[in-house]
Design a protein around this motif. Structure first.
Motif, PDB file in Angstrom:
ATOM      1  N   GLN A 161     -28.504 -86.254 -49.411  1.00  0.00           N
ATOM      2  CA  GLN A 161     -29.081 -84.801 -49.339  1.00  0.00           C
ATOM      3  C   GLN A 161     -28.203 -83.889 -48.296  1.00  0.00           C
ATOM      4  O   GLN A 161     -27.606 -84.697 -47.477  1.00  0.00           O
ATOM      5  N   LEU A 162     -28.087 -82.564 -48.713  1.00  0.00           N
ATOM      6  CA  LEU A 162     -27.402 -81.987 -47.806  1.00  0.00           C
ATOM      7  C   LEU A 162     -27.432 -80.428 -48.314  1.00  0.00           C
ATOM      8  O   LEU A 162     -27.980 -79.991 -49.271  1.00  0.00           O
ATOM      9  N   ASP A 163     -26.883 -79.419 -47.221  1.00  0.00           N
ATOM     10  CA  ASP A 163     -26.923 -77.923 -47.863  1.00  0.00           C
ATOM     11  C   ASP A 163     -25.446 -77.802 -47.992  1.00  0.00           C
ATOM     12  O   ASP A 163     -24.492 -77.958 -47.200  1.00  0.00           O
ATOM     13  N   PHE A 164     -25.121 -77.016 -49.137  1.00  0.00           N
ATOM     14  CA  PHE A 164     -23.708 -76.520 -49.409  1.00  0.00           C
ATOM     15  C   PHE A 164     -23.630 -74.887 -49.114  1.00  0.00           C
ATOM     16  O   PHE A 164     -24.614 -74.153 -49.524  1.00  0.00           O
ATOM     17  N   ASP A 165     -22.615 -74.530 -48.224  1.00  0.00           N
ATOM     18  CA  ASP A 165     -22.590 -73.130 -47.959  1.00  0.00           C
ATOM     19  C   ASP A 165     -21.363 -72.790 -48.452  1.00  0.00           C
ATOM     20  O   ASP A 165     -20.125 -73.285 -48.015  1.00  0.00           O
ATOM     21  N   GLN A 166     -21.323 -71.675 -49.461  1.00  0.00           N
ATOM     22  CA  GLN A 166     -19.980 -71.484 -50.033  1.00  0.00           C
ATOM     23  C   GLN A 166     -19.244 -70.204 -49.222  1.00  0.00           C
ATOM     24  O   GLN A 166     -18.357 -70.159 -49.091  1.00  0.00           O
ATOM     25  N   GLY A 167     -20.210 -69.632 -48.220  1.00  0.00           N
ATOM     26  CA  GLY A 167     -19.338 -68.738 -47.096  1.00  0.00           C
ATOM     27  C   GLY A 167     -19.340 -67.258 -47.578  1.00  0.00           C
ATOM     28  O   GLY A 167     -19.259 -66.328 -46.545  1.00  0.00           O
ATOM     29  N   ALA A 168     -19.030 -67.087 -49.019  1.00  0.00           N
ATOM     30  CA  ALA A 168     -18.840 -65.799 -49.491  1.00  0.00           C
ATOM     31  C   ALA A 168     -19.397 -65.513 -50.945  1.00  0.00           C
ATOM     32  O   ALA A 168     -19.599 -66.603 -51.311  1.00  0.00           O
ATOM     33  N   ALA A 169     -19.644 -64.380 -51.317  1.00  0.00           N
ATOM     34  CA  ALA A 169     -19.838 -63.901 -52.617  1.00  0.00           C
ATOM     35  C   ALA A 169     -18.576 -64.229 -53.527  1.00  0.00           C
ATOM     36  O   ALA A 169     -17.533 -64.399 -53.227  1.00  0.00           O
ATOM     37  N   THR A 170     -19.006 -64.425 -54.870  1.00  0.00           N
ATOM     38  CA  THR A 170     -17.905 -64.382 -55.947  1.00  0.00           C
ATOM     39  C   THR A 170     -18.035 -63.155 -56.932  1.00  0.00           C
ATOM     40  O   THR A 170     -19.010 -62.591 -56.754  1.00  0.00           O
ATOM     41  N   PHE A 171     -17.184 -63.044 -57.431  1.00  0.00           N
ATOM     42  CA  PHE A 171     -16.640 -61.775 -58.315  1.00  0.00           C
ATOM     43  C   PHE A 171     -16.409 -62.095 -59.890  1.00  0.00           C
ATOM     44  O   PHE A 171     -15.369 -61.959 -60.263  1.00  0.00           O
ATOM     45  N   PRO A 172     -17.431 -62.268 -60.712  1.00  0.00           N
ATOM     46  CA  PRO A 172     -17.227 -62.178 -62.028  1.00  0.00           C
ATOM     47  C   PRO A 172     -16.751 -60.969 -62.676  1.00  0.00           C
ATOM     48  O   PRO A 172     -17.007 -59.827 -61.865  1.00  0.00           O
ATOM     49  N   PHE A 173     -16.021 -60.994 -63.749  1.00  0.00           N
ATOM     50  CA  PHE A 173     -15.482 -59.706 -64.227  1.00  0.00           C
ATOM     51  C   PHE A 173     -15.459 -59.961 -65.804  1.00  0.00           C
ATOM     52  O   PHE A 173     -15.452 -60.901 -66.420  1.00  0.00           O
ATOM     53  N   GLY A 174     -15.296 -58.571 -66.275  1.00  0.00           N
ATOM     54  CA  GLY A 174     -15.297 -58.753 -67.814  1.00  0.00           C
ATOM     55  C   GLY A 174     -14.994 -57.404 -68.608  1.00  0.00           C
ATOM     56  O   GLY A 174     -15.006 -56.420 -67.792  1.00  0.00           O
ATOM     57  N   ALA A 175     -14.941 -57.436 -69.822  1.00  0.00           N
ATOM     58  CA  ALA A 175     -14.700 -56.319 -70.692  1.00  0.00           C
ATOM     59  C   ALA A 175     -15.430 -56.318 -72.093  1.00  0.00           C
ATOM     60  O   ALA A 175     -15.658 -57.451 -72.654  1.00  0.00           O
ATOM     61  N   HIS A 176     -16.185 -55.367 -72.170  1.00  0.00           N
ATOM     62  CA  HIS A 176     -17.085 -55.126 -73.491  1.00  0.00           C
ATOM     63  C   HIS A 176     -16.474 -53.993 -74.411  1.00  0.00           C
ATOM     64  O   HIS A 176     -16.250 -53.052 -73.899  1.00  0.00           O
ATOM     65  N   ILE A 177     -16.573 -54.299 -75.735  1.00  0.00           N
ATOM     66  CA  ILE A 177     -16.425 -53.313 -76.742  1.00  0.00           C
ATOM     67  C   ILE A 177     -17.716 -53.142 -77.556  1.00  0.00           C
ATOM     68  O   ILE A 177     -18.169 -54.180 -78.073  1.00  0.00           O
ATOM     69  N   SER A 178     -18.081 -51.958 -77.806  1.00  0.00           N
ATOM     70  CA  SER A 178     -19.394 -51.983 -78.467  1.00  0.00           C
ATOM     71  C   SER A 178     -19.061 -50.854 -79.537  1.00  0.00           C
ATOM     72  O   SER A 178     -18.300 -49.972 -79.496  1.00  0.00           O
ATOM     73  N   VAL A 179     -19.470 -51.045 -80.802  1.00  0.00           N
ATOM     74  CA  VAL A 179     -19.347 -50.202 -82.218  1.00  0.00           C
ATOM     75  C   VAL A 179     -20.760 -50.016 -82.573  1.00  0.00           C
ATOM     76  O   VAL A 179     -21.338 -50.609 -82.601  1.00  0.00           O
ATOM     77  N   VAL A 180     -21.090 -48.400 -82.526  1.00  0.00           N
ATOM     78  CA  VAL A 180     -22.295 -47.960 -83.018  1.00  0.00           C
ATOM     79  C   VAL A 180     -22.360 -46.878 -84.223  1.00  0.00           C
ATOM     80  O   VAL A 180     -21.007 -46.521 -84.188  1.00  0.00           O
ATOM     81  N   GLU A 181     -23.352 -46.703 -85.067  1.00  0.00           N
ATOM     82  CA  GLU A 181     -23.318 -45.754 -85.775  1.00  0.00           C
ATOM     83  C   GLU A 181     -24.316 -44.940 -85.625  1.00  0.00           C
ATOM     84  O   GLU A 181     -25.495 -45.296 -85.382  1.00  0.00           O
ATOM     85  N   VAL A 182     -24.026 -43.442 -85.810  1.00  0.00           N
ATOM     86  CA  VAL A 182     -25.235 -42.620 -85.423  1.00  0.00           C
ATOM     87  C   VAL A 182     -25.626 -41.613 -86.586  1.00  0.00           C
ATOM     88  O   VAL A 182     -24.623 -41.350 -87.193  1.00  0.00           O
ATOM     89  N   ASP A 183     -26.671 -41.666 -87.241  1.00  0.00           N
ATOM     90  CA  ASP A 183     -27.001 -40.828 -88.194  1.00  0.00           C
ATOM     91  C   ASP A 183     -27.314 -39.482 -87.490  1.00  0.00           C
ATOM     92  O   ASP A 183     -28.313 -39.058 -86.565  1.00  0.00           O
ATOM     93  N   GLN A 184     -26.718 -38.602 -88.054  1.00  0.00           N
ATOM     94  CA  GLN A 184     -26.621 -37.212 -87.298  1.00  0.00           C
ATOM     95  C   GLN A 184     -27.918 -36.267 -87.936  1.00  0.00           C
ATOM     96  O   GLN A 184     -28.027 -35.571 -87.277  1.00  0.00           O
ATOM     97  N   ASP A 185     -28.436 -36.892 -88.980  1.00  0.00           N
ATOM     98  CA  ASP A 185     -29.811 -36.282 -89.479  1.00  0.00           C
ATOM     99  C   ASP A 185     -31.033 -36.577 -88.801  1.00  0.00           C
ATOM    100  O   ASP A 185     -31.836 -35.796 -88.469  1.00  0.00           O
ATOM    101  N   THR A 186     -31.033 -37.834 -88.361  1.00  0.00           N
ATOM    102  CA  THR A 186     -32.278 -38.431 -87.552  1.00  0.00           C
ATOM    103  C   THR A 186     -31.896 -38.654 -86.056  1.00  0.00           C
ATOM    104  O   THR A 186     -33.025 -39.074 -85.228  1.00  0.00           O
ATOM    105  N   GLY A 187     -30.708 -38.904 -85.904  1.00  0.00           N
ATOM    106  CA  GLY A 187     -30.366 -39.328 -84.397  1.00  0.00           C
ATOM    107  C   GLY A 187     -30.504 -40.887 -84.059  1.00  0.00           C
ATOM    108  O   GLY A 187     -30.171 -41.271 -83.019  1.00  0.00           O
ATOM    109  N   LYS A 188     -30.879 -41.780 -85.153  1.00  0.00           N
ATOM    110  CA  LYS A 188     -30.832 -42.968 -84.950  1.00  0.00           C
ATOM    111  C   LYS A 188     -29.806 -43.707 -84.748  1.00  0.00           C
ATOM    112  O   LYS A 188     -28.608 -43.445 -85.295  1.00  0.00           O
ATOM    113  N   VAL A 189     -29.503 -44.442 -83.484  1.00  0.00           N
ATOM    114  CA  VAL A 189     -28.446 -45.391 -83.245  1.00  0.00           C
ATOM    115  C   VAL A 189     -28.562 -46.767 -83.625  1.00  0.00           C
ATOM    116  O   VAL A 189     -29.397 -47.340 -83.285  1.00  0.00           O
ATOM    117  N   THR A 190     -27.534 -47.192 -84.434  1.00  0.00           N
ATOM    118  CA  THR A 190     -27.503 -48.695 -84.737  1.00  0.00           C
ATOM    119  C   THR A 190     -26.414 -49.249 -84.132  1.00  0.00           C
ATOM    120  O   THR A 190     -25.169 -48.988 -84.379  1.00  0.00           O
TER     121      THR A 190
END
Length: 355
Positions: A161-190
């Protein structure tokens, strides 16, 4: 589209891990983290099995039991694998070291000549597989002779048994692309399509990572399109239960397209960074930006979240009438006061602006 960098395992950077091999050849892992659906049992068992050859199905995880688990920081900040998993990894290394010394004693060999065969789940002299010992034999020997194994870490039997000390934070990263459709008559977003590329360092189990990504995408898109806490004029909550608080189901979402790149962190032996919240951070602005982009031809530059049908419909009507409000708002007064009491590092500012 959105690009993000997240900080994970910030603040408390240490965690407890332990491993004990039993006389029947099974093993118990103990960790200071607490799972609620992330798959710690699978991930931690994989870490142990990779170094010992003990089958994953014969490895049990004990967590959240304060009678058995010495200490722990729990689960939060996407810290479990990089801290708890690394603690389990180091504890497994310690058990393997003890097992090699024990095997050398039993086989009357030099510890340097003792190797672990993870394919067969045995430990023996290199080049002499027929005389190798299985984990059950080693665990029984360790319990029969307390002097045969080092117990400076406070364990008994074949354990560590032991304690592990990382000592500092880590920094995940990424990029996202989203595609939506907006109904201009009702405002509904899909939401039509969402593609996410996230980097959480080394991917230990792709299926678990994808599950975390899917959950994060759903939560992030839900914040952008559905979820809102509302109050009446007296401050009473109007969205106090799930009949009034909007939460989407799978029917409101497309099939998410998730991918991973791997940039291992040097701070822990697994090279792992957090993934539990990363896709949430990328999804919300990507979906929100997609809604704004869909209405950009009308002059729309901003819509408060969530982009409900009513809110989007009113924005479209205001755009058509030429009465869109200015999206700019002055910063809180506190920032002006802070400028008066804080000294600016002009040299550092100049250096930062030059990057």
């Amino acid at each position: 589209m959105s690009c993000y960098v997240e900080v994970t395992a910030g603040g408390a950077t240490s965690e407890y891990g332990a491993l004990k091999v039993h006389p029947d050849g099974s093993a118990t892992v103990m960790a200071g983290t607490s799972a609620h659906g992330q798959g710690h049992q699978t991930a931690f068992a994989m870490i142990v099995s990779a170094q010992t050859g003990i089958p994953v199905e014969r490895i049990r995880l004990v967590q959240s039991d304060t009678d058995l688990v010495r200490s722990g920081g729990g689960t939060g900040g996407s810290r479990s694998l990089q801290l708890g998993g690394s603690a389990v990894h180091r504890a497994t290394e310690a058990v393997v070291t003890k097992a090699r010394a024990l095997a050398a004693r039993l086989l009357e060999a030099d510890p340097a000549d003792i190797v672990v065969d993870v394919e067969r789940g045995t430990i023996g002299v290199v080049g002499v597989p027929a005389g190798a010992l299985d984990w059950a034999s080693l665990a029984r020997a360790a319990e029969a002779d307390a002097e045969a194994v080092d117990h400076d870490d406070g364990t008994v039997g074949l354990a560590a048994q032991l304690d592990f000390d990382q000592g500092a934070a880590t920094f995940p990263f990424g990029a996202h692309i989203s595609v939506v459709e907006v109904d201009q008559d009702t405002g509904k977003v899909t939401l039509i399509r969402h593609i996410a590329v996230d980097d959480c360092g080394t991917v230990l189990n792709p299926l678990l990572v994808e599950g975390q990504q899917h959950g994060g995408l759903a939560a992030g898109a839900s914040q952008a399109l559905f979820e809102e806490v509302r109050y009446d004029s007296d401050g009473n909550p109007l969205t106090a239960n799930l009949m009034d608080y909007a939460l989407p189901s799978a029917a409101e979402f497309p099939n998410f397209e998730v991918h991973s790149t791997e940039t291992p962190t040097p701070l822990n032996p697994l090279g792992a960074k957090g993934i539990g919240e990363a896709t949430t951070i990328g999804a919300t602005p990507a979906v929100q930006n997609a809604v704004i982009d869909a209405l950009a031809h009308l002059g729309v530059r901003h819509i408060d979240m969530p982009c409900t049908s009513e809110r989007v419909w009113r924005t479209i009507r205001d755009a058509e009438a030429g009465t869109l409000p200015d999206p700019w708002s002055d910063p809180p007064v506190v920032f002006a006061r802070m400028r008066g009491v804080h000294v600016v590092d002009e040299e550092g500012l100049a250096a930062a602006e030059g990057i």
